[in-house]
Structures are given as structure tokens and as C-alpha cells.
Design a protein around this motif. Structure first.
Motif, PDB file in Angstrom:
ATOM      1  N   TYR A  27       0.846  -1.159   0.153  1.00  0.00           N
ATOM      2  CA  TYR A  27       0.043  -0.065   0.029  1.00  0.00           C
ATOM      3  C   TYR A  27       0.689   1.288  -0.068  1.00  0.00           C
ATOM      4  N   GLU A  82      -7.407 -10.172  -7.606  1.00  0.00           N
ATOM      5  CA  GLU A  82      -8.476  -9.010  -6.960  1.00  0.00           C
ATOM      6  C   GLU A  82      -9.410  -8.704  -7.975  1.00  0.00           C
ATOM      7  N   GLU A 105     -11.861  -1.401   2.459  1.00  0.00           N
ATOM      8  CA  GLU A 105     -11.757  -0.251   1.528  1.00  0.00           C
ATOM      9  C   GLU A 105     -11.589  -0.409   0.161  1.00  0.00           C
ATOM     10  N   THR A 106     -11.224  -1.859  -0.207  1.00  0.00           N
ATOM     11  CA  THR A 106     -11.136  -2.431  -1.525  1.00  0.00           C
ATOM     12  C   THR A 106     -12.292  -3.238  -1.931  1.00  0.00           C
ATOM     13  N   LYS A 108     -12.453  -6.475  -1.255  1.00  0.00           N
ATOM     14  CA  LYS A 108     -11.711  -7.626  -1.494  1.00  0.00           C
ATOM     15  C   LYS A 108     -11.135  -8.337  -0.368  1.00  0.00           C
ATOM     16  N   GLN A 110      -7.417  -9.971   1.334  1.00  0.00           N
ATOM     17  CA  GLN A 110      -5.979  -9.967   1.330  1.00  0.00           C
ATOM     18  C   GLN A 110      -5.412 -11.187   1.993  1.00  0.00           C
TER      19      GLN A 110
END
Lengths: 157, 615
Positions: A27, A82, A105-106, A108, A110
Motif C-alpha cells: 500500500y 483482485e 476499503e477495496t 476484496k 487479502q
């Protein structure tokens, strides 16, 4: 040769350099909150344990994914694609170890992908608590330590 | 630019929390943390304010390198006007809290006024609000942290709080984070308590990422970590032994203040040393030291995690003290041990745990107990008053005093006022081993002359962390100087004070300076904050910060008459060791120190000094 992240909690001091390195790799920010490796501090015993995905051969997360977003890459890492991931979180339920997690936030999930073969956490660890070694020989350090101990015993009379 | 660029202003009276942009002009002139928070404080409060009144302010501040991968980049500072000294108070702490605040997107928090009822501040990234803390008031630091994590349903929240000592306004109450890391000195915890502010709970997920040149920063910080790893002290001595590596060394140097500075060597030093912590106890066969521990981002890891024998008299039937927890650092081991003539390591650790649990500075607490024991042996204080026989060397008395001081019970209330007020009350003000009202740490000014000048001139009162000349005078870092002479010491003290002010303002830990110099700081600040942070500029900033603090103290009423040591250290010669026959030469060093500082004979900044430093 396949390599594995090898974790030796005895050597961990709890500095969180690994968590910062992981978040920076993924990030471009120093943020343990976004790290895929976590260090747990068991205050009452003084133990500190870094913990992340072990890249299971028969990976629960991979099998559970309904859209086949988790695949095995060239170095044996189970990687989240992703673009395919729909954020259903079934993998987070399937993983017995809790090392796949949702990112709000995405939208998805991780997990550790071994940074394509150069794990930033191992690179950043100042004490050798996290190393990236031959997957067949993760026990070699312990073997060596015990061999040394045994070899130093005086011979029986 | 490595600063978050935002600060929180909390008005405790009105119950409001507002975001403000960071004053970037000041950030460039004072870096962050200690320097920048002090700048805000001196601009915003009357130097003559009563420290425990609503008109005082208290600031929690990170530095630009806090929350980055620079080694030791996890520190924060609490700045206020201190109740123990009446001078500027500025205490910094490691652990994880500072980095968490920065990662929530805040450089600092300024608290104003006084809350009508107990509150805590909750911060989760952009969300910041005052919440009721009536259920937390009266709880220890440890319980407060556990309760907040439970109530907030977030085990990852970090807490900076006070215990009973801060609530009861023990004048050397500390602010504690992560169970056993503390902004320990000068009574910053008492100011927090005076405002009915119990805790700051933070969860920061945004991270720190807006560095000027991240690639260069990662490269240079990796190089600097290598220097720390390869240095004998930061790479081996501190991780293995902690700061306790000093106990036997300072005793041999003849500068280990013993029994309220009556002696300069302690016959029991070896029993309370790092070596003792690494040796199995005779009673239960276990080593007191369990492991070392790092603060956030630290590649040194000097912290101690320690246990007490479960059958030791202090902790029988007290399960909360029977596990591993934050162990003895050198200063605490000295203050709780040598200063009182106590050589029972487990009793020292028990008192140390109470200091962490209830939020007290072990240095001022232990040193005050030393004065109490001396008054007891003189017959000035009695068993009836104290509740126990309190001869030097009594582990029972030490444990008893730790319990009653933290809780504010009985004679503990008087101990909680510190040694200056206590000895004055009983007619022996000369027996307070302090400067500006703050007790000295673990180095005797007769055996290490430079540190004596450092104590006398420290802006927060008696303190080793404002200019650790011991590094030079004992360890030869960066160059060896003779601890017994006054020659060259004013220059040495000034150089250490200024460099330390710069380090303290960056967010890094001063312990790195056993291996790093000021150039290493500038090298890391520049890629994070901007190329104007050259060595020359950083050196000037350090000197500017020192003089700003001094000027505040002068305006608060301090003069050259306050830059002194107690009579004992300048009239009673050291009885044994290398310094035998010597007294402190502070009176001889002071004029030269003022001269090189650019101060007049009364210790006030000359106009040309202000001009040169932009004050």
C-alpha cells in the motif's frame, strides 16, 4: 526450489518492522493495520509471535473460493486475484488459521503472497525471527541447535 | 512530508474536539514531538500558570519519524507545565501508542481546560470524541487498558492513560501506555488527572506514507539500522542486558548514589544488576529476566520482561503480579534499590510493577523514599507516622511505601508530594536530592562531573535524559572525557543538550545515539521531511528548542539561583571509589556554561542569542 517463510518466535522482539514492511510493499504506507503478517504479544508470558499464511498445499481458501480468485503462482504462493475476487469472504471462513482477511476499503480479501519471492517482512526483520528459506529445510536451524547441544554432552563413562 | 499535517484541539470544559492544520512554519523550526509541542505550549499558556489549574494545557505529540520504518520511530512526548517543578515538563515514551496516533492521521493533541467529569478521548482515524470515563476512574492503568479494549471491542486499540497516582495528583505521576511504557517524569500524569482526563484510546489504520522521498528514506534507514546492529552497545549490550548493563559499571566508577546520596557506591549493586537478572534465583531456580522487548519500530530492543518469584513476600496471593511484565530499567533499579540501600531484586520489581500499574515515576518515587529513610534514621520521622520501620535497606518498607503512595493512603500522600516538599515540611530541605524540585536519577554528580552540570541546568529539573554526558564521561561516546574533571564540561553538556533536543523532536529514541550522531538524524529527516533538514539546521534547531524551554522557565520565575545542586553534593565529598574526596564542581562550571549559551549572569537569554536562534 520452493521456499517458505519460517518463523522463530523466540527471536521476535515485537518491533513490528515486518508489519510496516508488508504494508509498505502493498500500500506504499507504513500501516500495521494493513499488514498481512501480525505479531501477537502475549504479555503474561513475554512471548511475541509473528503470524501469517503458511501457504498450505491443499489450501482451504483456494478450494472454498466460488469464483476461483485464489490461484497458485510460480513460487507456490496462494495468490488472490483482485480482479476476480467478489469479496464474498467464504475463504476467510474456510481458512483454519485466520490468515485471509477482508479489506473493507477495496471490497476484496487479502493474504500473504510472499511478495513474488522476496518477502518484505523477512527482509525487514532485524533479529532473524522471520526468514525465507528452503521449504524442505525449515527445521534446519532447530536441528542444528539441538545437534550442538547433544554434541556438547560429555561422553558417558 | 512525514508529518500528518493535522492536530486535534480538545476543549475539556466545553467538551469539544476540533481538527486544525499543523502550523508548518513551526514544524520546520521545531521538527515535531518535544520541540514542536513545546512551541505550541509556550505560545499558548502563561508561564506563571498553576500547573494543576484548568488554565494549564497538556499536549501529546508525535514526531515526523514516528510511525515510519526508521529504527525506534515510535515515540511520543507529553508536554505541559509540570507540577513537580513548576518548569516546562516534557516526558517521552515508546511502546506502540505514539505510532498508533500518527497512523490515525494526527501529529498531536492539545488539551485545554478541565472536564467537569471524568472523560477519555477516543480516536479512530478521523473520528475523535470525548466519552464518559466515570466507569474507568479509580481503575489502574492495567485495568483501564483492558476495560477499554473490551468496551470498544477492539483488541488492537492502544491506550495512554493514568492510574491512581495521576488521579490523586501525585506530583510525580506518569502517563503510561501499552502497560509498561511511560512518559514518566515531571508529573505529567498529575496534570492529566487534574483535568479529569483518564485516557486516550487510539486506533489508527491510515498509516504514514507521505514522505518526501520514500525510496531514499528506506535506503538510508536500512543503512542506519545496520550501524545500530553492528555497534557493541546498541547491537549487543542493550538487547542482552538492557540499560541495567550500567549498574555494575557506574558502581565501579564510584557514581552510584546510595542511601540518598550519602554514599557513591552500593555494596548490593551486583544483587540488583543486569547480571543478577540473568542468573537463576536461589529461591525458585528461575531467571528473573524472561526476554527482551522492543518498542514500535525499534531494532535495539532494550526493554526487559521480568518475573518475580511467586513465593516472594510481595506477591503471595496476588496473581496480577505473578506473570511476566515490564521489568527493571537501570534508573528504576537504582531508584528503588541503591537509593534506598535495598538489594532485594524481587522487591524492586514489585515496586516497579506498582509504578507501572498505578502510573508513578519510579525515579522520583524511589528517590523520595530514600529521603524518607534518611529522615527516619535521623529520628525526624517515626514508625507511627510511616506505618513501618523504614531503615535504609528495608525491602518491606519499600513495598509498603509503593502501595500507599500509589493509592494516596496515609503517609503515601506526603511521599506523593516529592522529596523537595516532604523534606522542607520536616525541616531538612537540604536532604532532597533534586534540582528544580525533580529528583536526580542514577548518577552521582561528584563521580561524573558533567552530569551534575546537566542536572543543575536541565529544563525539566534533575534529569539524565536532557544531556547524557555519561556516554562520553564513562563509555567514551563519541569521545572519552575524564568524569572527575570540570574542564571542557560546559561545552560537553551544551552539545549533548542541544543534540538531544533535536533527537527528542524527531520521534526517534535517544538510545540510538550510542551509535548515531546528529548527522545520522539529519540523514533520516531529510528524505522524510525535506532537504532543509541539513546537519547544520538540525543542530541549530536543537539549540533553539533548548533556549525556548529555558526562556519559558525564566518567564515562569526561574533564575540562576535555581541552577544549583543540593548542599550535600557540593560540600560532602565522595567517601569511596575513584571520586573519593571530590565534591561537585557545578558552581565553578556554571559561569562558563552561561557564557557559551549566550546567557547573562542571571541565566537569561541575551538579545543577540534570541536573534541568532530566531526566538
Amino acid at each position: 526450489m520452493q521456499k517458505s517463510l519460517h518463523i522463530d518466535p523466540e527471536k521476535c522482539t515485537g518491533c513490528l518492522q515486518c508489519e510496516m514492511a508488508c504494508s509498505y510493499e502493498n500500500y506504499a504506507t507504513f500501516a500495521p493495520a494493513k499488514s498481512r503478517i501480525k505479531v501477537f504479544d502475549f504479555h503474561y508470558t513475554g512471548r511475541k509471535v509473528p503470524y501469517t499464511c503458511t501457504q498450505c498445499d491443499e489450501a482451504w481458501c483456494l478450494h472454498a473460493c466460488p469464483v476461483e480468485a485464489i490461484t497458485v503462482d510460480a513460487i507456490g504462493a496462494k495468490v488472490v486475484n483482485e480482479a476476480t475476487c467478489v469479496g464474498c469472504k467464504v475463504c476467510t471462513i474456510a481458512c483454519p488459521f485466520g490468515t485471509v482477511n477482508y479489506v473493507q476499503e477495496t471490497g476484496k480479501v487479502q493474504k500473504c503472497d510472499l511478495c513474488g519471492g522476496e518477502p518484505a517482512c523477512a527482509e525487514a526483520c532485524p533479529t532473524g525471527a522471520i526468514t525465507y528459506v528452503d521449504a524442505n529445510w525449515t527445521g534446519i536451524g532447530k536441528m542444528q541447535a539441538w545437534a550442538d547441544k547433544l554434541g556438547n554432552q560429555p561422553a558417558a563413562a | 512530508m512525514s508529518w500528518a499535517g493535522k492536530i486535534l484541539r480538545v476543549n475539556l470544559k466545553a467538551g469539544t474536539v476540533k481538527a486544525e492544520p499543523l502550523n508548518m512554519d513551526w514544524a520546520r523550526q521545531y521538527i515535531g514531538s518535544r520541540g514542536l509541542a513545546s512551541k505550541y505550549l509556550v505560545e499558548e499558556i502563561d508561564p506563571k500558570v498553576d500547573p494543576l489549574s484548568a488554565d494549564n494545557k497538556i499536549i501529546w505529540a508525535t514526531g515526523p519519524l514516528t510511525g515510519t520504518m526508521a529504527s525506534t520511530g515510535g515515540r511520543y512526548t507529553v508536554v505541559t507545565k509540570g507540577p513537580l517543578t513548576g518548569a516546562i515538563a516534557c516526558s517521552n515514551s515508546g511502546g506502540y501508542w505514539g505510532a498508533e496516533l500518527k497512523m490515525a492521521g494526527w501529529d498531536m493533541i492539545i488539551f485545554e481546560g478541565k472536564s467537569p467529569k471524568p472523560v477519555y478521548l477516543f480516536i479512530q482515524d478521523d473520528v475523535a470524541e470525548l466519552r464518559d470515563a466515570s466507569g474507568l476512574w479509580g481503575k489502574s492503568v492495567w485495568d483501564t487498558e483492558a476495560l477499554l479494549k473490551k468496551q470498544l471491542q477492539d483488541p488492537q486499540v492502544r491506550v495512554s492513560s493514568i492510574g491512581g497516582a495521576g488521579e490523586n495528583q501525585v506530583l510525580f505521576a506518569s502517563v503510561v501506555n501499552d502497560l509498561h511504557r511511560a512518559a514518566g517524569r515531571s508529573g505529567v500524569g498529575a496534570v492529566m488527572g487534574s483535568k479529569n482526563l483518564k485516557a486516550i484510546a487510539v486506533r489508527g489504520t491510515l498509516g504514514v506514507g507521505n514522505l518526501v522521498d520514500p525510496k531514499a528514506f528506506l535506503k538510508v534507514t536500512a543503512e542506519k539500522k545496520k550501524i545500530l546492529a553492528e555497534n557493541a552497545l546498541t547491537g549487543q549490550g542493550l538487547p542482552a542486558y538492557g540499560t541495567q548493563v550500567l549498574m555494575n559499571i557506574i558502581n565501579e566508577v564510584g557514581a552510584l548514589p546510595t542511601r540518598n546520596h550519602r554514599d557513591v557506591q552500593f555494596e548490593g549493586a551486583k544483587d540488583i544488576s543486569a547480571e543478577a537478572m540473568g542468573t537463576p534465583r536461589k529461591t525458585d531456580g528461575k531467571k528473573p529476566l524472561v526476554t527482551n522487548q522492543a518498542c514500535f519500530g525499534c531494532t535495539i530492543a532494550c526493554g526487559r520482561i521480568q518475573t518475580i518469584d511467586k513465593n516472594h513476600f510481595t506477591i503471595v496471593n496476588k496473581p496480577q503480579y505473578q506473570g511476566a511484565s515490564g521489568g527493571l530499567e537501570y534508573e528504576a533499579a537504582w531508584a528503588l534499590g541503591a537509593a534506598n540501600g535495598v538489594n532485594d531484586l524481587d522487591a524492586l520489581q514489585y515496586a516497579n510493577l506498582l509504578c507501572n500499574e498505578h502510573g508513578m515515576d519510579p525515579i522520583s518515587f524511589g528517590a523520595t523514599v530514600g529521603a524518607v529513610m534518611e529522615l527516619y534514621e535521623m529520628g525526624v520521622l517515626t514508625k507511627e507516622q510511616l506505618g513501618i520501620d523504614a531503615n535504609f535497606g528495608s525491602a518491606q518498607a519499600l513495598a509498603h511505601f509503593a502501595e500507599i503512595t500509589a493509592k494516596g493512603e496515609g503517609f503515601g500522600k506526603e511521599i506523593g508530594q516529592g522529596s523537595k516538599r516532604l523534606t522542607a515540611k520536616y525541616g531538612h530541605p537540604d536532604l532532597s536530592m533534586s534540582s528544580k524540585g525533580q529528583e536526580f536519577p542514577a548518577y552521582d554528580s561528584r563521580g561524573i562531573q558533567g552530569i551534575g552540570l546537566g542536572y543543575a541546568t536541565s529544563n525539566r529539573g534533575g534529569c539524565h535524559l536532557r544531556g547524557y554526558t555519561v556516554a562520553s564521561e564513562v563509555a567514551g561516546i563519541p569521545v572519552k572525557t575524564d568524569p572527575l574533571t570540570a574542564e571542557g564540561k560546559p561545552e560537553l553538556v551544551k552539545a549533548f543538550q542541544d543534540a538531544t533536543a533535536a533527537y527528542d523532536s524527531s520521534g526517534l529514541c535517544i538510545f540510538t545515539t550510542f551509535a548515531w550522531g546528529l548527522p545520522d538524524l539529519a540523514d533520516q529527516l531529510a528524505p522524510a521531511c525535506g532537504s532543509e533538514f541539513t546537519l547544520e539546521n538540525v543542530a541549530t534547531i536543537g539549540e533553539r528548542i533548548w533556549n525556548m524551554e529555558r526562556d519559558f522557565n525564566n518567564r515562569a520565575g526561574f533564575t540562576s539561583k535555581d541552577d544549583v545542586l543540593p548542599k550535600r553534593l557540593v560540600t560532602e565529598a565522595a567517601k569511596t571509589g575513584p571520586a573519593k574526596g571530590l565534591v561537585s564542581k557545578v558552581p565553578e562550571m556554571l559561569p562558563k556554561y552561561y557564557e557559551i549559551r549566550g546567557w547573562d549572569g542571571d541565566g537569561q537569554l541575551k538579545a543577540e542569542t534570541r536573534k541568532r536562534l530566531g526566538l
